[in-house]
Motif scaffolding. Structure first.
Motif, PDB file in Angstrom:
ATOM      1  N   TYR A 168       2.877  52.125 -49.108  1.00  0.00           N
ATOM      2  CA  TYR A 168       2.126  51.950 -47.709  1.00  0.00           C
ATOM      3  C   TYR A 168       2.945  51.731 -46.666  1.00  0.00           C
ATOM      4  CZ  TYR A 168      -1.119  50.581 -43.980  1.00  0.00           C
ATOM      5  OH  TYR A 168      -1.630  49.265 -42.904  1.00  0.00           O
ATOM      6  N   TYR A 169       3.683  50.538 -47.947  1.00  0.00           N
ATOM      7  CA  TYR A 169       4.578  49.301 -46.521  1.00  0.00           C
ATOM      8  C   TYR A 169       5.814  50.237 -46.386  1.00  0.00           C
ATOM      9  CZ  TYR A 169       1.516  45.520 -47.300  1.00  0.00           C
ATOM     10  OH  TYR A 169       0.820  44.692 -47.882  1.00  0.00           O
ATOM     11  N   TYR A 210       9.233  58.684 -54.290  1.00  0.00           N
ATOM     12  CA  TYR A 210      10.036  58.904 -54.193  1.00  0.00           C
ATOM     13  C   TYR A 210      10.062  58.202 -52.679  1.00  0.00           C
ATOM     14  CZ  TYR A 210      11.460  63.304 -51.521  1.00  0.00           C
ATOM     15  OH  TYR A 210      11.124  64.478 -50.232  1.00  0.00           O
ATOM     16  N   THR A 211      10.355  57.021 -51.949  1.00  0.00           N
ATOM     17  CA  THR A 211      10.466  57.266 -50.614  1.00  0.00           C
ATOM     18  C   THR A 211      11.633  55.837 -49.411  1.00  0.00           C
ATOM     19  OG1 THR A 211       9.006  55.260 -48.912  1.00  0.00           O
ATOM     20  CG2 THR A 211       9.366  54.791 -51.463  1.00  0.00           C
ATOM     21  N   PHE A 233      -3.609  44.172 -43.703  1.00  0.00           N
ATOM     22  CA  PHE A 233      -3.163  45.148 -44.234  1.00  0.00           C
ATOM     23  C   PHE A 233      -1.172  44.111 -45.369  1.00  0.00           C
ATOM     24  CE2 PHE A 233      -5.153  47.766 -42.273  1.00  0.00           C
ATOM     25  CZ  PHE A 233      -6.281  48.495 -43.417  1.00  0.00           C
ATOM     26  N   GLY A 234      -1.717  42.416 -44.630  1.00  0.00           N
ATOM     27  CA  GLY A 234      -0.515  41.740 -44.964  1.00  0.00           C
ATOM     28  C   GLY A 234       0.816  42.834 -44.265  1.00  0.00           C
ATOM     29  N   GLN A 270       6.626  43.054 -49.909  1.00  0.00           N
ATOM     30  CA  GLN A 270       7.612  43.505 -49.585  1.00  0.00           C
ATOM     31  C   GLN A 270       8.465  42.290 -49.646  1.00  0.00           C
ATOM     32  OE1 GLN A 270       4.497  42.903 -47.896  1.00  0.00           O
ATOM     33  NE2 GLN A 270       3.757  43.313 -45.678  1.00  0.00           N
ATOM     34  N   PRO A 271       8.886  41.599 -49.936  1.00  0.00           N
ATOM     35  CA  PRO A 271       9.514  40.934 -51.312  1.00  0.00           C
ATOM     36  C   PRO A 271      10.190  41.133 -52.064  1.00  0.00           C
ATOM     37  CG  PRO A 271       8.045  38.878 -50.532  1.00  0.00           C
ATOM     38  CD  PRO A 271       7.514  40.420 -49.984  1.00  0.00           C
ATOM     39  N   LEU A 272       9.346  41.706 -53.305  1.00  0.00           N
ATOM     40  CA  LEU A 272       9.731  42.262 -54.446  1.00  0.00           C
ATOM     41  C   LEU A 272      10.597  44.226 -54.351  1.00  0.00           C
ATOM     42  CD1 LEU A 272       8.984  42.781 -57.095  1.00  0.00           C
ATOM     43  CD2 LEU A 272       6.656  44.494 -56.743  1.00  0.00           C
TER      44      LEU A 272
END
Length: 751
Positions: free
Chosen positions: A69-70, A109-110, A230-231, A308-310
């Motif tokens: 999603y992000y 894949y993204t 959704f953060g 996102q930091p991950l």
């Protein structure tokens, strides 16, 4: 003219329907529109191949859903158990959505910050452990997800061993900070004590359980808050005052742990030079690639915090395909295979080489998942299977997004892709030129531990049953099928009851062939208690050339840590047993080991020492020595003391404290040995070793005795001698099935 108008109207209607239909997800169109962005080939430095692995129910699939999603790969997020009748993107199988578990590993894949990330989401259940083996064999890095409440669990340890086997660097992500009882400090302590990881936090949580607000980045000394529905809106702020001293302590601890394994940072630390953010990041990357340090991140995927930091950490600390050394083997006659370092550089002209790591039956025939290690492959090229030397023309190249496929024209070193209609086995190597003589190391496949009889409900479904079995045994190397001539029944073997139950359900759903599974059978083994000598003469004369062979030696048990192996040693000196007949003796020993004479189980944990013998100049042959070796085993069976071994499982049970007494009583009844306990916040975790033969039906018993609150997991530990009553029962059943009248004196001798 009228025809053109009709076509134009039809197009408008269809487009309107597609835009307005609520049943077709928006991201289908988005993926098509953005396809050029995903199809673009990046330089090797901008590629990451990662796997997401963990114990069952740690949140792997939910985390993958958030990542997609992000990164803009999907437009809406869905939950794992499919409460909205959609289910997670990576759980494409109907059974996965119903049960809320991952059964098959899924690839996608993204893009994130102009980097192409190939992701494989793997199952957590021990029954599907081969899916994790396959994924880790072809990946360059991994995210080890740990539950903030459960901590390091049995399957976490298994996944850790698998990462070590394939030398895969990893990041740890402590998930589920929002759950009651979340304690990331305890998880970090367990990582250090149970997994032997040199690990330290690079993030701290701001609040736990219901107060989980965000995370503190210890390297940048900033607080990150994830806002919006959704953060997806990240607010960067100062570290809260009440956490500043703890943050500095943890930052200092991080620098200490990294400087212990990184020379550059170690020197700076000892010389007390100022250490910048880039110094810390560079040291973490270097030590992470060497597997000497594991950075620990925190968050909660379900509540959209810390994902996102991950992703940033994946880009910063995990290797690209060019930073990993992969080797192929070149066979050499009469010596060990030569190791050849593969070149992943996309501009080199070295030949294409890839590994087929997973097979799947798709709509258009067999779909073969591959990882390219060297060179490039274009649509229309021809490649060779290194094992069979068969030539295959590549008609279609695809990259995978769960169960959707997107065509590409070429693939390069570091890419994960798939081919259609290639007849091969899991673990086969494919090369562009068969003269290269190279092959890649295959995948480690654990032995199945549970067997059950299987039969279709209706005899008319035999054809569909055969098709299903042929497909599943080809796709899954841990799913075995064979016909037992003695018991006259078809047997399937797998990694556990759930494993076999899932395949039975798939046969009914996918092949319209309902089946009945019989009582599980455990893979017992037979072995000697003490060494026994043999001196067997095989002599047969019936006109013409006869048979003559004599073998002398010792059959002895191997030590307990080798009791699943068979060893053959040629200790002969001189020409009493000519060297050309030694393979016949070895083959005779291994053939007899397929079925023991005590209770019909395989022999294991034995060392056959051939010390001497005799031959005849005319009548001796390899067949004669083959039969002599078999006769020697039968002789040892009569003279030696034998015992039955059974698989022992490491069992981990988690339940509320009030049920601890009941559970320990249950385990004692099942001949279990408790090896340790842990308690925290009204829950306890009990570790035990229990014979697999005693574990059938335990899931239902545990649920009924803990009001549905208890859960357990188990994995194979070792083989160990079984109890005398179990051994006697097995011998009686075998003798009854063979029509043998039990000889009490003989049975006493065997015990």
């Amino acid at each position: 003219m009228i025809l053109l108008q009709h076509i134009k109207i039809a197009k408008t209607v269809s487009n309107t329907f597609l835009q307005r239909s609520p049943h077709i997800p928006k991201h289908v169109f988005r993926a098509k529109n953005d396809f050029t962005k995903y199809a673009e080939h990046k330089p090797i430095e901008k590629i990451r191949n990662i796997g997401i692995s963990a114990h069952i129910d740690s949140g792997k699939t939910t985390l993958t859903e958030r990542i997609l999603y992000y990164t803009g790969r999907i437009e809406t997020m869905h939950e794992v158990k499919g409460k909205d009748n959609v289910g997670a993107t990576m759980d494409s199988m109907e059974l996965e959505r119903q049960r809320g578990i991952t059964i098959q590993s899924a690839a996608t894949y993204t893009l994130w910050k102009d980097h192409n990330i190939n992701i494989i989401d793997t199952p957590g259940h021990v029954d599907f452990t081969v899916e994790v083996e396959r994924a880790l064999r072809v990946l360059d890095g991994a995210i080890l997800v740990l539950c903030a409440v459960g901590g390091v669990q049995s399957q976490s340890l298994t996944v850790n061993r698998q990462m070590k086997r394939y030398n895969v660097p990893c990041l740890a992500f402590i998930n589920k900070l929002d759950r009651m009882g979340a304690d990331p400090n305890r998880v970090l302590t367990q990582m250090r004590s149970k997994m032997n990881h040199n690990a330290a936090f690079i993030q701290l949580p701001i609040g736990l359980e219901g107060d989980c607000k965000g995370v503190i980045d210890l390297i940048q000394r900033k607080a990150l808050y994830f806002e919006g529905n959704f953060g997806d809106q990240i607010r960067i702020d100062e570290i809260p005052k009440d956490m500043r001293s703890e943050s500095e302590e943890r930052r200092h601890e991080l620098i200490e742990h990294v400087s212990n394994v990184d020379e550059v940072l170690g020197e700076m630390y000892l010389e007390e030079r100022p250490i910048t953010e880039n110094d810390i990041k560079g040291a973490i990357r270097r030590s992470c690639l060497k597997r000497s340090f594991t950075p620990v991140l925190v968050g909660t995927a379900l509540k959209n915090k810390g994902v996102q930091p991950l992703l940033d950490a994946v880009l910063e600390y995990l290797p690209n395909p060019g930073e990993v050394s992969n080797y192929a083997l070149r066979e050499k006659e009469g010596s060990e295979p030569e190791k050849v370092l593969l070149n992943p550089d996309r501009n080199n002209d070295k030949g294409f080489i890839a590994l087929a790591f997973k097979l799947e039956a798709g709509k258009f025939g067999q779909l073969t998942y591959m990882r390219c290690y060297q060179g490039m492959l274009k649509k229309g090229d021809s490649i060779y299977n290194a094992r069979t030397q068969r030539k295959v023309r590549v008609a279609r190249l695809v990259r995978l997004h769960s169960n959707n496929m997107e065509d590409v024209n070429e693939v390069y070193a570091g890419d994960i892709f798939a081919l259609f209609g290639v007849d091969c086995a899991s673990g086969d190597t494919f090369v562009i030129d068969h003269k290269m003589g190279l092959s890649l190391e295959s995948i480690f496949v654990p032995e199945p531990v549970v067997s059950m009889s299987i039969n279709p409900v209706n005899n008319k479904d035999r054809d569909n049953f055969s098709k299903a079995v042929a497909r599943f045994t080809k796709e899954d190397p841990t799913f075995h099928f064979f016909f037992d001539n003695d018991n006259k029944e078809t047997i399937v073997s797998g990694m556990g009851e759930l494993h076999l139950e899932i395949y039975a359900q798939r046969m009914e759903r996918e092949y319209n062939c309902p089946v009945v599974l019989g009582k599980p059978k455990v893979a017992f083994r037979e072995t000697l208690v003490s060494p026994c000598t043999f001196d067997y003469l095989h002599k047969k004369q019936s006109g013409g050339q006869g048979q003559y062979a004599r073998v002398t030696g010792v059959l002895e048990p191997l030590p307990p840590h080798k009791n699943t192996l068979l060893e053959f040693v040629d200790e002969t000196v001189g020409t009493n047993v000519p060297k050309q007949f030694i393979p016949g003796v070895r083959r005779g020993f291994l053939t007899m080991a397929e079925k023991g004479l005590l209770c019909g189980q395989k022999l294991s944990g034995l060392k056959f020492r051939l010390q001497d013998g005799a031959h005849h100049i005319v009548d001796s042959s390899e067949l004669a020595f083959f039969l002599a070796a078999q006769g020697a085993i039968k002789e040892v069976f009569e003279n030696g003391v034998w015992q039955v071994l059974e698989p022992i499982m490491s069992v981990e049970i988690t339940a509320p404290d009030e049920f601890q007494g009941n559970i320990m009583t249950q385990l004692n009844k099942r001949h279990g040995i408790v090896t340790g306990t842990e308690g925290k916040d009204g829950w306890f975790t009990l570790y035990a070793e229990v014979p697999l033969n005693e574990m059938f039906g335990y899931a239902g018993e545990l649920r009924s005795n803990t009001q549905g609150k208890g859960e357990f997991s188990m994995e194979y530990s070792r083989y160990s001698p079984c109890l005398p009553e179990v051994q006697n029962k097995l011998i009686e059943e075998y003798e009854r099935s063979m029509g043998i009248v039990p000889d009490k004196d003989k049975k006493k001798k065997k015990n």
